[in-house]
Design an enzyme around this catalytic site. Structure first.
Site: not given
Length: 512
Positions: A128-129
């Site tokens: 998700f980063k």
């Protein structure tokens, strides 16, 4: 994006010019571009908007027909008011375009009968980063041009696994920047380690720290707060900044996908406008779930934000008791990105909830000097109106992976499974039956050994790539390109340091 400009124009025109101030006071007041360049306030606080923007029903409903990129520009405009619409469109296009993501929607919402899963791991590093760290370099590079900054910016990152690779990939060979990532030696998965250690680029460095993530994060924070060291680097034409979620430019892109998920649910007829939605978020450093809090404060119909922790359940304890205590045993788990005892972004929540920068500064001093602090019962009760917390150990996490596969033929990664388990606990323990969205933060392929074990597959004698292939046999989603390519990449980074040596390593890299 032609049609989008017309939809968003009203909101851009009416927006106030936001300034950014420190959670610990001190009088510093910056534009968003200046705050993104600086990363951390001079007094150690985190930058927050002086006022929180508000949106209405027309804004939210207008997102339904838009692409993820268009939704991103619409939300970013509310906070980055010193960026022009053209600048934001350019940043977003470079971040999410050019085939970097393997899905058209970038952050698709997968819907099951009893819940939905917001998949945030379709970017180049399968975590998700990427949603923020593909965009932050573009925001930073634009900010440097807007402010006339001529110094090189050295990005310092402490990572528990995913942030490091995503930041390295985002900043690789970006002009006027260098990036240095510190990670806990032995504290990341084998795949996470390979992703960082094989990183290419002429402006990157990866260094292992002897210790855990909190050692690496504390070391980076001390470097930022060392004024004399900052002046020394400045004399060499280098300024420090951060790509961790302490940087506002890293946090603000994460607000987008809460709006996007709500728009997806509206588009599918899963909810009607005004229906509140609960989000359960696997949480370590508190940035991902805090983005949901900002979305709620802006006017998105969010019900409860459910904080899911692993055995390092310092946040669960805080959200239940009001006491934050980092003086506890540290556990290595199958969810290494959550193996954290000091959650930096909680400071931002405390600032907004308490409205008292001096008090926040006092709590942070107590945490640093005494290892704990306690907020008032009244403040805790106010926070609990929005937040609920629970945790899952490794066995419960593996059981959840098995259950998701057996009942839905869906394979979550270990961190997503923690959130899924906690979401089910919440629904069992409360009468709340609002739509539940589990925030999925990583591809299962990043934690293939733990996932295969959870599914009852022996990994004896298998290397990382054999495990990737085995998981592919069970999973509907193919092995992500970035992970598959690791087979042929050479290890390029070998540095290891003690926590008290980090500054020396930074100085050497900065002056190269």
């Amino acid at each position: 994006m032609e049609s989008f400009y017309h939809i968003s124009y009203h909101y851009k025109r009416e927006a106030i010019f936001l300034k950014y101030i420190s959670t610990r006071g001190g009088g510093e007041s910056l534009s968003s571009a200046e705050a993104i360049i600086q990363g951390l306030s001079a007094n150690g606080g985190l930058f927050v908007p002086e006022e929180l923007p508000a949106v209405d029903a027309a804004f939210i409903q207008g997102l339904v027909s838009l692409s993820y990129e268009e939704r991103a520009v619409a939300v970013l405009q509310q906070f980055l008011t010193d960026y022009t619409e053209e600048e934001l469109c350019g940043c977003v296009t470079r971040a999410y375009g050019m085939g970097k993501f393997d899905t058209e929607r970038k952050a698709p919402t997968k819907m099951f009968d009893d819940c939905s899963v917001l998949e945030l791991w379709h970017g180049p590093t399968s975590a998700f980063k990427d949603m923020a760290l593909q965009l932050l370099p573009q925001l930073l590079q634009t900010a440097l041009a807007k402010t006339g900054e001529t110094a090189d910016v050295l990005i310092l990152v402490a990572t528990s696994g995913d942030t490091g690779k995503a930041a390295l990939e985002g900043f690789r060979d970006v002009a006027q920047t260098k990036i240095m990532v510190f990670y806990p030696q032995g504290g990341v998965s084998r795949i996470q380690g390979l992703q960082m250690l094989t990183q290419e680029g002429g402006n990157v460095n990866v260094t292992a720290v002897r210790g855990n993530f909190d050692d690496a994060q504390s070391g980076v924070k001390r470097i930022f707060s060392d004024a004399a060291f900052g002046e020394e680097l400045a004399s060499h034409g280098v300024k420090l900044s951060s790509a961790n979620s302490i940087n506002w430019g890293r946090l603000v892109p994460q607000i987008v996908y809460y709006f996007s998920a709500y728009a997806d649910l509206l588009a599918a007829g899963r909810i009607a406008y005004g229906d509140e939605v609960n989000f359960c978020v696997p949480t370590g450093n508190f940035g991902d779930i805090l983005a949901g809090y900002y979305a709620k404060r802006m006017g998105l119909p969010v019900g409860r934000l459910i904080c899911a922790s692993n055995r390092n359940n310092v946040l669960t304890e805080f959200l239940r008791t009001g006491t934050y205590n980092r003086k506890r045993e540290f556990f290595k788990t199958i969810t290494p990105s959550m193996d954290i005892l000091i959650s930096s972004n909680l400071e931002r929540l405390l600032y907004h909830a308490a409205g008292n920068a001096e008090q926040v500064a006092a709590w942070m001093r107590q945490l640093a000097e005494q290892g704990s602090y306690t907020i008032s019962k009244e403040l805790l009760a106010n926070i609990q109106k929005t937040f609920w917390a629970d945790w899952a150990d490794d066995e419960a996490t593996k059981a959840t992976i098995r259950k998701a596969y057996e009942t839905k033929h869906y394979i979550p990664d270990t961190h997503t499974a923690v959130a899924w388990c906690v979401a089910e606990n919440y629904q069992k323990q409360t009468a709340d039956r609002r739509e539940m969205v589990v925030v999925s933060t990583a591809s299962p392929y990043k934690f293939n050994g733990s996932v295969l074990t959870a599914l009852g597959v022996s990994t004896d004698g298998m290397d990382e790539f054999s495990m990737l292939d085995k998981l592919q046999e069970l999973n509907d989603n193919p092995i992500p390109r970035g992970l598959a390519s690791l087979r042929d990449k050479a290890v390029r980074h070998h540095d290891v340091c003690a926590r008290d040596e980090m500054k020396n390593f930074v100085a050497a890299f900065a002056k190269q």
